[in-house]
Design an enzyme around this catalytic site. Structure first.
Site, PDB file in Angstrom:
ATOM      1  N   GLU A   1     -99.782-157.371  -4.554  1.00 62.31           N
ATOM      2  CA  GLU A   1     -98.774-157.575  -3.602  1.00 62.31           C
ATOM      3  C   GLU A   1     -97.191-157.870  -4.178  1.00 62.31           C
ATOM      4  O   GLU A   1     -96.408-157.447  -3.653  1.00 62.31           O
ATOM      5  CB  GLU A   1     -99.148-158.882  -2.675  1.00 62.31           C
ATOM      6  CG  GLU A   1    -100.235-158.285  -1.523  1.00 62.31           C
ATOM      7  CD  GLU A   1    -101.524-158.395  -2.295  1.00 62.31           C
ATOM      8  OE1 GLU A   1    -102.429-158.116  -1.471  1.00 62.31           O
ATOM      9  OE2 GLU A   1    -101.718-158.884  -3.299  1.00 62.31           O
TER      10      GLU A   1
ATOM     11  N   HIS B   1    -106.793-165.149   7.445  1.00 61.25           N
ATOM     12  CA  HIS B   1    -106.403-163.946   8.190  1.00 61.25           C
ATOM     13  C   HIS B   1    -106.052-164.155   9.436  1.00 61.25           C
ATOM     14  O   HIS B   1    -106.200-163.171  10.153  1.00 61.25           O
ATOM     15  CB  HIS B   1    -107.851-162.783   7.885  1.00 61.25           C
ATOM     16  CG  HIS B   1    -108.096-162.483   6.619  1.00 61.25           C
ATOM     17  ND1 HIS B   1    -108.712-163.163   5.734  1.00 61.25           N
ATOM     18  CD2 HIS B   1    -107.584-161.138   6.104  1.00 61.25           C
ATOM     19  CE1 HIS B   1    -108.737-162.326   4.459  1.00 61.25           C
ATOM     20  NE2 HIS B   1    -108.368-161.178   4.746  1.00 61.25           N
TER      21      HIS B   1
END
Length: 646
Positions: free
Chosen positions: A381, A450
């Site tokens: 990322e 999440h």
């Protein structure tokens, strides 16, 4: 090397040496504030590495970056002024010693975050690769940066994409106060083999050796070669920072390295009279530069807010969409397709966005339609966002994807310290037309890592725009507007809306960033929300209308900048304000709007502001707990009724 080349190499090294020496004295005299990290002793690695570069090429630097900037051609008068915090500084006094940059001259910036320049270099190299004009990127880093994850991510991604970049380690044998031997167990040569990239080693105190090595490497990169790890062994004569007591190294070690002064070698090969002439020229230049910097004005207090972002061109609110029904997922695909077709500078990058078409199929088919401009990345990322930052600085319009909003913490430095700040820290010398797409969505037992709605975290960072659409048409118009915007935008989609249907807008549909929409007119209560919860608010307003309560529903659409004007105008009409969001209630967008209402709309309030948000716990996994955690229509309706009774 010709005599002329040796003379110029010596001149550049002498200029760096005198600049750093004078900066040290100015710092001790209190004329330079903040921190100061000097590179005396490392002049040859800077000059030699930059020797074959031209206007096509870019450099990223470190917190010890003055020498790199001078070697690439920055003006020392502007640099002294920058160190002194003056308006005439390279970055108008907004960057300081650790952040000198001028992307217009290929200097993409010194960096106060160790290894942070390496993903940015990969982005600049991506831009060079896509332009195919022979440009290369030189990324300086110190031996201590090898321990950072961003080093690994950047080198690995550059290897996968075969980018034209030289990662140049100035190995001065100390990571702050720690000897390199205490920091690593593998050599750079070993690491290069592990990444599948070429490796070169050079005496970093021999400017000719460094230059000849770089000439060869740059020639290979210009003809299509892939990334290289270059290790230049050198030594810094001063401590980690000015004022460092240097208890961690033996004075005899420093004395031995000073016998290998990098300026002595080229000087010995030149005529003594020519060396003396260069010394006098450099000394005079330094004196003039210091005098100019001292005479320059400090930035005026009224310029405090300058360069935080690029002012936006006004965009009118478009008419309501009236086309055939399509889904939010179609809106995202069509917006990306439209901008890829309209601007060759747009490219997409992210985990599985290419061949896989994104985990939700949102980018399916785009990689085949736009070869080389829709790129799969490793699961990295920081590298993904850093590539976006570097490519945007190089003039492209990258759209990079983070698979889940929760992963923002993994790459927060590249958003918080790079994308958000670089325009400000360069005094407006750079634009960052970058879009970071990501998604969230609680309610389906995705668990604590999440499901998070973290928009308030990003909205707290000046320089970032945060967008959270609720309808298919708005998703299309806002995403296109974000890609065309000159500022970094985090575009947050709710995955539970991907299948939601609505009318398709015209292809030219654009929604202005920073402007809320009134979804339902009302007179009794103002109900503010965004993203998926807007639809719950609309349902509640319809339900309460049957009980004689008129609710005005506002969809913020953009979280930062926040459209407080629309909210306050509605509050002046209704006298009551309720804010609902899926994010944790405390310290969220609702808290900010409540503060705005109290400060700017106090005399129009007929009741306390009420917030409705998630409970102050991580997102639960068990459906029963998740239902108790999330705000729902029942809680929103109860808040409105309570507001009416106060």
């Amino acid at each position: 090397m010709t005599t002329e080349a040796l003379s110029e190499m010596y001149r550049r090294m002498r200029l760096i040496r005198q600049f750093e020496d004078r900066a040290s004295r100015l710092y001790r005299a209190g004329e330079i504030p903040g921190f100061l990290h000097l590179s005396i002793g490392q002049e040859a690695s800077a000059v030699g590495a930059c020797w074959p570069l031209d206007e096509r090429d870019a450099v990223t630097s470190t917190h010890r970056g003055h020498g790199h900037c001078i070697a690439k051609g920055l003006d020392v008068a502007g640099m002294f002024a920058e160190l002194m915090g003056r308006e005439t500084g390279t970055c108008r006094g907004r960057g300081g010693s650790m952040h000198i940059a001028d992307p217009r001259q290929g200097v993409f910036g010194a960096n106060g975050i160790v290894a942070a320049g390496l993903p940015i270099a990969a982005g600049a190299a991506t831009a060079a690769q896509l332009r195919d004009q022979g440009g290369v990127v030189l990324a300086f880093f110190g031996d201590g940066a090898v321990a950072q994850g961003m080093f690994h991510e950047a080198v690995n991604l550059a290897a996968v994409w075969q980018l034209p970049v030289v990662f140049c380690c100035e190995n001065n044998h100390y990571a702050e106060f720690s000897p390199a031997a205490d920091q690593h167990r593998a050599t750079l040569a070993d690491r290069a083999r592990g990444y599948g990239v070429d490796f070169a080693h050079v005496d970093g105190n021999d400017v000719v050796a460094v230059a000849e090595t770089m000439i060869d490497l740059v020639a290979k990169l210009r003809s299509g070669g892939g990334p290289v790890l270059l290790e230049a062994e050198t030594y810094r004569w001063h401590g980690h920072y000015e004022g460092d007591p240097e208890r961690y190294r033996d004075p005899a070690e420093l004395a031995e390295w000073k016998t290998r002064d990098p300026l002595v070698r080229p000087a010995a090969r030149l005529d003594a009279q020519r060396v003396a002439e260069i010394d006098r020229e450099v000394d005079a230049l330094i004196e003039q530069a210091v005098a100019e910097a001292r005479a320059a004005a400090e930035p005026a207090p009224e310029t405090l807010h300058h360069y935080v972002g690029v002012p936006r061109e006004p965009v009118p609110e478009p008419p309501e969409a009236e086309g055939e029904v399509f889904r939010t997922m179609d809106a995202i695909h069509e917006a990306l397709d439209h901008e890829l077709a309209a601007d060759a500078g747009v490219f997409l990058a992210g985990i599985d966005v290419g061949a896989g078409g994104n985990v939700f199929g949102l980018t399916r088919g785009l990689a085949a339609k736009y070869p080389g401009r829709v790129r799969d990345t490793p699961i990295s990322e920081s590298a993904v966002v850093g590539v976006g930052v570097g490519a945007a600085m190089a003039g492209l319009r990258p759209v990079v994807e983070l698979m889940y909003f929760d992963f923002i913490g993994v790459c927060l430095d590249q958003l918080m310290n790079q994308a958000a700040k670089l325009r400000f820290m360069t005094g407006g010398a750079v634009r960052l037309p970058l879009v970071v797409r990501t998604q969230f969505g609680a309610g389906k037992s995705s668990g604590s890592q999440h499901s998070q709605s973290l928009e308030a975290l990003l909205a707290h960072i000046p320089g970032l725009t945060v967008v959270m659409p609720s309808t298919p048409a708005d998703t299309y118009g806002l995403l296109r507007a974000a890609i065309r915007d000159p500022n970094p935008v985090v575009f947050v989609e709710n995955r539970l809306l991907y299948g939601r249907k609505g009318p398709r807008p015209d292809p030219g549909h654009l929604i202005p960033l920073g402007r809320a929409a009134i979804r339902r007119e009302g007179t009794d209560v103002t109900l503010v929300s965004y993203s998926k919860l807007v639809h719950d608010c609309a349902a509640v307003a319809e339900q309460l209308a049957g009980d004689g309560i008129s609710v005005e529903v506002i969809d913020l659409r953009t979280i930062a900048p926040l459209d407080t004007e629309t909210v306050l105008r509605s509050l002046a009409k209704t006298g009551r304000l309720v804010i609902a969001h899926q994010a944790v209630e405390r310290f969220g967008v609702g808290a900010e709007l409540a503060a705005v209402a109290a400060q700017e709309g106090f005399w129009t309030l007929d009741a306390p502001v009420i917030r409705v948000g998630a409970a102050a716990t991580p997102a639960p996994y068990a459906p029963s707990l998740e239902r108790a955690w999330l705000p729902d229509q029942q809680r929103i309706a109860a808040a409105i009724r309570r507001s009416m009774c106060l």
